[in-house]
Design an enzyme around this catalytic site. Structure first.
Site, PDB file in Angstrom:
ATOM      1  N   ARG A  46       1.014  -1.206  -0.061  1.00 20.07           N
ATOM      2  CA  ARG A  46       0.033  -0.043  -0.222  1.00 20.07           C
ATOM      3  C   ARG A  46       0.950   1.205  -0.063  1.00 20.07           C
ATOM      4  NH1 ARG A  46      -1.438   1.381   4.592  1.00 20.07           N
ATOM      5  NH2 ARG A  46      -2.297  -0.461   5.320  1.00 20.07           N
ATOM      6  N   ASP A 170      -6.694  20.385 -13.312  1.00 14.28           N
ATOM      7  CA  ASP A 170      -6.954  18.963 -14.025  1.00 14.28           C
ATOM      8  C   ASP A 170      -6.407  19.009 -15.445  1.00 14.28           C
ATOM      9  OD1 ASP A 170      -8.338  16.767 -15.235  1.00 14.28           O
ATOM     10  OD2 ASP A 170      -9.996  16.707 -13.792  1.00 14.28           O
TER      11      ASP A 170
HETATM   12  C1  LIG Z   1     -12.248  10.931 -16.162  1.00 16.51           C
HETATM   13  C2  LIG Z   1     -12.119  12.267 -15.838  1.00 16.51           C
HETATM   14  C3  LIG Z   1     -12.068  12.367 -14.233  1.00 16.51           C
HETATM   15  C4  LIG Z   1     -12.237  11.383 -13.360  1.00 16.51           C
HETATM   16  O1  LIG Z   1     -11.194  10.141 -13.491  1.00 16.51           O
HETATM   17  P1  LIG Z   1     -11.486   8.764 -13.224  1.00 16.51           P
HETATM   18  O2  LIG Z   1     -10.085   8.081 -13.764  1.00 16.51           O
HETATM   19  O3  LIG Z   1     -12.629   8.222 -14.004  1.00 16.51           O
HETATM   20  O4  LIG Z   1     -11.607   8.723 -11.640  1.00 16.51           O
HETATM   21  C5  LIG Z   1     -11.540  13.754 -13.770  1.00 16.51           C
HETATM   22  N1  LIG Z   1     -11.376  14.596 -14.452  1.00 16.51           N
HETATM   23  C6  LIG Z   1     -11.656  14.600 -15.942  1.00 16.51           C
HETATM   24  C7  LIG Z   1     -11.530  15.778 -16.493  1.00 16.51           C
HETATM   25  C8  LIG Z   1     -12.088  13.365 -16.573  1.00 16.51           C
HETATM   26  O5  LIG Z   1     -12.344  13.385 -17.743  1.00 16.51           O
END
Ligand SMILES: *Cc1c(COP(=O)(O)O)cnc(C)c1O
Length: 381
Positions: A46, A170
């Site tokens: 982990r 993000d």
């Molecule tokens: C898909 C996505 C997420 C979430 O990611 P997962 O791997 O599905 O948990 C977060 N931000 C954006 C912009 C995404 O396209």
């Protein structure tokens, strides 16, 4: 090292015990110790796993960052970042956000006394009036999903720095090939590596990249304390996908440009959203901070009819109707009923996400075939 070399070599060394050129999948939960507390750097999986370590080193290099930290999914990575906050803290976020991110903020973290406001960040100055003493984090998604607005990361970071606020980007939609937010002043980069980084629609994975040592140790603590870690097989698949990241994203962006122009000239298509158009409201910012304009394209129909949108959505053969994005294969989606179904309709309409909006994730197939497929589907209406 340049990007195209880093994807293959950064952090990746032949296995010292066998010479295996590819990173082995260390499928183990624990590691033998010589004496209590005396070991080779690995105690329990982990906390650390060698396959994951290689991936974390590689991802950090791709984002020009110092530290990579991997998670079982993009949302697990996001959950770790939001756990840096305490009750009473406030977060300012882009209003046009991945549906799952919006759900995690409003349905999970809001319950623990963290306050979120969702604003249009295409005009950066508008952020200032939302900042208060309690604001601890600015959450940016750029390009946004699915409206493909672009947020000026460098300008937001300048405002945030003067108030001691953490900037999280993000970077899923751009991928590290197109955009590197740490270079623009962001503190934390997050990826759903499920998308472009993995690139083959065969694994769910998330990653965080930071420069700051203190942030790294707080996030590592949360990663180990909470345990939302990826398994070694998943890390291997992501490492494998990364080796062609630059080539895949390059081709997908080239295809997207051709498709965006095709859609723009189609009589049945209404508005086309793609940051590469000179009349896109944030085109100059996109040009400044991205290497290419991305491989996501959204569009409306001229008559804005949901029924006709449904015909197009079920009329393509190569474009598969599915959630997700960033794989080698092209996908078509209906944000209002799929990825963004958890966002209230009033909120959706405010950002232009109508019931007839269609979102494309352009893959790396031959673009002539992709256009022929779209053409047939659009001729159904
Ligand atoms: C898909 C996505 C997420 C979430 O990611 P997962 O791997 O599905 O948990 C977060 N931000 C954006 C912009 C995404 O396209």
């Amino acid at each position: 090292m340049k990007f195209g070399t880093k994807v293959i070599h950064a952090g990746v060394e032949p296995d010292p015990s066998t010479g295996a050129i590819m990173t082995p999948i260390y499928q183990t939960s624990t590691y033998v110790q010589d004496e209590p507390g005396v070991h080779k750097g690995y105690e329990y999986a982990r906390t650390q796993n060698p396959t994951r370590t290689v991936l974390e080193t590689n991802l950090a290099a791709l984002e020009n960052g110092k530290h990579g930290i991997c998670f079982a999914s993009g949302l697990a990575a996001m959950d770790a970042i939001l756990k840096l906050l305490v009750p009473g803290d406030k977060v300012i976020s882009t209003n046009d956000l991945y549906g799952g991110s919006y759900r995690l903020m409003t349905k999970v973290f809001a319950k623990y006394g963290i306050d979120f406001s969702f604003i249009d960040m295409s005009d950066v100055e508008g952020i200032r009036s939302h900042i208060s003493e309690e604001t601890k984090m600015i959450w940016i998604e750029t390009p946004t999903n699915p409206m493909l607005n672009v947020v000026d990361i460098e300008e937001v970071a300048k405002i945030a720095k003067s108030h001691n606020i953490l900037v999280v980007v993000d970077n899923t939609f751009a991928s590290p090939y197109l955009q590197n937010p740490l270079d623009l002043g962001a503190d934390i980069v997050i990826h759903s590596a499920t998308k472009y980084i993995g690139g083959h629609s065969d694994v769910i994975h998330g990653a965080i990249i930071v420069n700051d040592e203190d942030l790294r140790s707080q996030l590592k603590f949360i990663q180990n304390a909470v345990g939302a870690i990826p398994g070694p097989q998943d890390c291997f698949l992501i490492l494998r996908g990364i080796k062609t990241l630059h080539i895949r994203v390059q081709r997908a962006c080239e295809n997207a440009e051709i498709i965006a122009l095709y859609l723009k000239n189609h009589s049945k298509v209404g508005k086309v959203y793609w940051p590469g158009f000179e009349d896109h409201p944030n085109h100059q910012v996109a040009k400044k901070q991205m290497k290419m304009f991305g491989a996501m394209v959204s569009f409306d129909l001229q008559d804005n009819s949901v029924g006709n949108a449904m015909k197009v959505l079920s009329g393509t053969k190569l474009f598969a109707l599915a959630e997700s994005l960033g794989g080698v294969e092209s996908l078509i989606g209906h944000p209002a009923s799929m990825t963004h179904a958890s966002i209230p309709k009033e909120e959706r309409l405010k950002v232009g996400l109508t019931d007839s909006l269609i979102r494309l994730s352009i893959g790396i197939e031959d673009v002539d075939d992709l256009i022929e497929d779209l053409d047939k589907a659009l001729n159904l209406i």
